[in-house]
Design an enzyme around this catalytic site. Structure first.
Site, PDB file in Angstrom:
ATOM      1  N   LEU A 275       0.814  -1.213   0.000  1.00  0.00           N
ATOM      2  CA  LEU A 275       0.000   0.000   0.000  1.00  0.00           C
ATOM      3  C   LEU A 275       0.847   1.262   0.000  1.00  0.00           C
ATOM      4  O   LEU A 275       0.407   2.319  -0.451  1.00  0.00           O
ATOM      5  CB  LEU A 275      -0.921   0.009   1.237  1.00  0.00           C
ATOM      6  CG  LEU A 275      -1.883  -1.169   1.367  1.00  0.00           C
ATOM      7  CD1 LEU A 275      -2.609  -1.121   2.705  1.00  0.00           C
ATOM      8  CD2 LEU A 275      -2.892  -1.165   0.221  1.00  0.00           C
ATOM      9  N   GLY A 276       2.063   1.152   0.529  1.00  0.00           N
ATOM     10  CA  GLY A 276       2.938   2.320   0.589  1.00  0.00           C
ATOM     11  C   GLY A 276       4.321   1.909   1.055  1.00  0.00           C
ATOM     12  O   GLY A 276       4.504   0.876   1.695  1.00  0.00           O
TER      13      GLY A 276
ATOM     14  N   GLY B 177       7.971   3.482   2.891  1.00  0.00           N
ATOM     15  CA  GLY B 177       8.587   4.582   3.623  1.00  0.00           C
ATOM     16  C   GLY B 177      10.055   4.315   3.890  1.00  0.00           C
ATOM     17  O   GLY B 177      10.613   3.316   3.422  1.00  0.00           O
TER      18      GLY B 177
ATOM     19  N   PHE C  61      11.538   3.419   6.627  1.00  0.00           N
ATOM     20  CA  PHE C  61      11.846   2.319   7.539  1.00  0.00           C
ATOM     21  C   PHE C  61      11.245   0.988   7.102  1.00  0.00           C
ATOM     22  O   PHE C  61      11.486  -0.036   7.720  1.00  0.00           O
ATOM     23  CB  PHE C  61      11.355   2.646   8.953  1.00  0.00           C
ATOM     24  CG  PHE C  61      12.067   3.807   9.575  1.00  0.00           C
ATOM     25  CD1 PHE C  61      13.385   3.707   9.973  1.00  0.00           C
ATOM     26  CD2 PHE C  61      11.422   5.026   9.733  1.00  0.00           C
ATOM     27  CE1 PHE C  61      14.050   4.777  10.533  1.00  0.00           C
ATOM     28  CE2 PHE C  61      12.072   6.106  10.302  1.00  0.00           C
ATOM     29  CZ  PHE C  61      13.388   5.982  10.704  1.00  0.00           C
TER      30      PHE C  61
ATOM     31  N   VAL D 297       4.022  -0.651   4.043  1.00  0.00           N
ATOM     32  CA  VAL D 297       2.708  -1.042   4.552  1.00  0.00           C
ATOM     33  C   VAL D 297       2.050  -1.926   3.503  1.00  0.00           C
ATOM     34  O   VAL D 297       2.029  -1.573   2.319  1.00  0.00           O
ATOM     35  CB  VAL D 297       1.822   0.187   4.847  1.00  0.00           C
ATOM     36  CG1 VAL D 297       0.442  -0.252   5.333  1.00  0.00           C
ATOM     37  CG2 VAL D 297       2.485   1.096   5.878  1.00  0.00           C
TER      38      VAL D 297
ATOM     39  N   LYS E  89       2.036  -2.707   8.971  1.00  0.00           N
ATOM     40  CA  LYS E  89       3.225  -1.877   8.845  1.00  0.00           C
ATOM     41  C   LYS E  89       4.438  -2.753   9.140  1.00  0.00           C
ATOM     42  O   LYS E  89       4.591  -3.288  10.242  1.00  0.00           O
ATOM     43  CB  LYS E  89       3.136  -0.721   9.851  1.00  0.00           C
ATOM     44  CG  LYS E  89       4.199   0.346   9.740  1.00  0.00           C
ATOM     45  CD  LYS E  89       3.876   1.460  10.745  1.00  0.00           C
ATOM     46  CE  LYS E  89       4.884   2.588  10.689  1.00  0.00           C
ATOM     47  NZ  LYS E  89       4.534   3.668  11.656  1.00  0.00           N
TER      48      LYS E  89
ATOM     49  N   ASP F 178       2.576  15.369  14.990  1.00  0.00           N
ATOM     50  CA  ASP F 178       2.729  15.345  13.523  1.00  0.00           C
ATOM     51  C   ASP F 178       1.360  15.296  12.836  1.00  0.00           C
ATOM     52  O   ASP F 178       1.147  14.524  11.899  1.00  0.00           O
ATOM     53  CB  ASP F 178       3.581  14.148  13.101  1.00  0.00           C
ATOM     54  CG  ASP F 178       4.119  14.298  11.670  1.00  0.00           C
ATOM     55  OD1 ASP F 178       4.199  15.453  11.184  1.00  0.00           O
ATOM     56  OD2 ASP F 178       4.451  13.271  11.053  1.00  0.00           O
TER      57      ASP F 178
END
Length: 524
Positions: free
Chosen positions: A42-43, A45, A47, A50, A66, A159
């Site tokens: 899904l994504g 990043g 680190f 997901v 995640k 955030d």
């Protein structure tokens, strides 16, 4: 008679992690592929990534997992533990729901709800040809309610931004969800100590964060930036460099000069000004924001519209009301009292709620929000009493307290030690206690719940199975507590729970009798 010690013990199934504040988080080292079918990415990043996933024992619901590569967080595991610790504490309809956590030699895995609607900024143009102030107000009210809740828990997000608000599904009335608590932290509610870390997203960063001395009011600033942006389509502060941006955030005044502001109400502009006060002491709290005129002015009109819609829909058969539940709040709460309450049964009901999607729970979620009149994310004794009076239920304060104590046993002592308004029902506690068991405790669902614990397919649930399942949920119980749970529902006292014994916990729902009429459960 069988004995738990006759089974082969699990190896290294539970592993603790420590946060910077030395709080313990428990994780499972069970092979996650035994529990979930892992799907598309899904994504991605810095680190990790997901991915979408479905539980093998419950393929009807999708999850987002995640995956964090251990080598990329080496030496900073306490920060990850902090995120997990905070996620497992939070329980609000507009905060992403944490489910489980695993780790193996390579990765950590954090399992959460999958928000099919995507990010807020992507969902808006898909839903609306013209995005009006009223629509923005609906979204902001829910997100501010979530922020009021976390601040009440002594947690600051740090955030908040449009990218960290996801939409639960693709429906028009989908719920926004506040996500990504990777930078969240505890704050000193006494105001004697301030946070100092320079963290967050620059465009949303409050002046005091830049200066290095701040508290939870930095979240109010970020919410103000978000509201400004949703109303106008522009960010309130700009800069050719980060230094110029930070200088403008600290010194420049906001203006409403863009053409978009011509169609924005004075009440909306006023609340933006309040949220973007340079001095954090002049900014309202999240709870105070929800009482501002912009949020309250149209409530009576909106309630009438909702009531008119409900009346017009009454009696119509359609998919949207197929999950209707005509029980009163009093009847829902009495259900739990009549069932009695083995500790294990209550934990299983909480897991059941986690396995249902929001559409299946939509009526209860709406009921919760109606009772939670102060939008705090919890239900107090007084709020519950007012809701029961409004529906004409006969419950006294003493009976309401007994109902709450039965649903949430930890509150039993609180009633004696604290004032009545302090006794609260959490969101998931309310859902688990009020769910219509006759409808949702089907044969298939009971088997799914049983297999949630029986991951080694022994067709029994043992003490180690329960301990490992709770570890996946970042919970920890002592051996004595788990043995007590088993003893309550294990009539032959062989220290393990068969599927028949598991079903007997829900006998009052009429499920156990139904199973006698069905074919034997076949494992897939």
């Amino acid at each position: 008679m069988g004995c738990i010690c006759a089974t082969v013990p699990r190896k290294n199934q539970i592993r603790p992690m420590k946060t910077r504040n030395k709080d313990l988080v428990f994780t499972s080292t069970e092979d996650i592929s035994k529990i979930y079918v892992l799907g598309k990415v899904l994504g991605v990043g810095s680190f990790g990534k997901v991915i979408a996933a479905k539980m093998r024992s419950n393929p009807m619901k999708q999850y987002a997992i995640k995956i964090i590569e251990k080598k990329k967080v080496k030496g900073r595991e306490d920060i990850l533990a902090n995120e997990i610790f905070i996620l497992q504490k939070l329980d609000h309809p507009n905060i992403i729901k944490f489910h489980e956590v695993y780790q193996n030699r390579m990765n950590f895995y954090i399992c959460m709800d999958y928000c099919k609607g995507g990010e807020l900024v992507e969902w808006i143009p898909k839903r609306y040809k013209n995005f009006h102030e009223r629509n923005i107000k609906e979204i902001m009210k829910k997100i501010i309610s979530a922020v009021a809740y976390i601040h009440g828990q002594g947690i600051v997000h740090r955030d908040i931004k449009a990218e960290n608000i996801m939409i639960a599904n693709k429906k028009d009335d989908a719920e926004p969800k506040l996500i990504d608590f990777g930078l969240a932290n505890k704050f000193d509610t006494s105001k004697l100590r301030r946070l100092k870390s320079f963290v967050g997203t620059p465009m949303y960063m409050a002046p005091e964060v830049i200066q290095g001395k701040y508290d939870e009011k930095c979240d109010i600033w970020s919410l103000g930036v978000l509201l400004f942006t949703l109303l106008s389509g522009h960010m309130p502060f700009h800069g050719e460099s980060k230094e110029e941006l930070y200088d403008n955030i600290q010194r420049a005044n906001i203006t409403f000069t863009y053409n978009a502001w011509k169609n924005v109400s004075d009440d909306a502009k006023d609340i933006v000004r309040r949220m973007l006060q340079k001095n954090p002491n002049l900014r309202p709290s999240a709870i105070t924001l929800l009482k501002q005129e912009w949020f309250t002015k149209l409530e009576v009109f909106e309630e009438k519209q909702t009531l008119d819609h409900q009346i017009s829909q009454k009696g119509q058969a359609s998919p949207s009301n197929s999950n209707s539940d005509n029980r009163s709040i009093y009847q829902m709460l009495k259900q739990t009292a009549q069932k009695g309450g083995s500790k294990f049964r209550k934990e299983v009901m909480t897991i059941l709620v986690k396995q249902l999607n929001e559409q299946e729970l939509s009526n209860l979620i709406e009921k919760f929000k109606q009772i939670d009149v102060d939008n705090s994310g919890t239900i107090t004794i007084f709020e519950l009493r007012q809701a029961l009076i409004a529906e004409g239920s006969p419950a006294s304060i003493d009976e309401i307290e007994r109902l709450v104590e039965n649903i949430s046993p930890k509150n039993a002592l609180d009633v004696k030690k604290r004032s009545r308004p302090s006794v609260e029902l959490k969101y998931s506690e309310f859902l688990a206690s009020c769910i219509d068991e006759r409808k949702f405790l089907t044969r298939e669902k009971l088997w799914s719940l049983f297999k949630f614990f029986d991951t080694d397919n022994s067709n029994y649930i043992t003490k180690d199975d329960i301990k490992e399942a709770f570890a996946r949920n970042a919970k920890s119980f002592t051996d004595e507590q788990i043995e007590e749970m088993i003893y309550e529902i294990d009539p032959n006292h062989d220290n393990k729970i068969s599927f028949d014994e598991f079903c007997q916990m829900f006998d009052n729902a009429g499920i156990y009798q139904k199973l006698d009429d069905d074919d034997e459960v076949i494992e897939t």
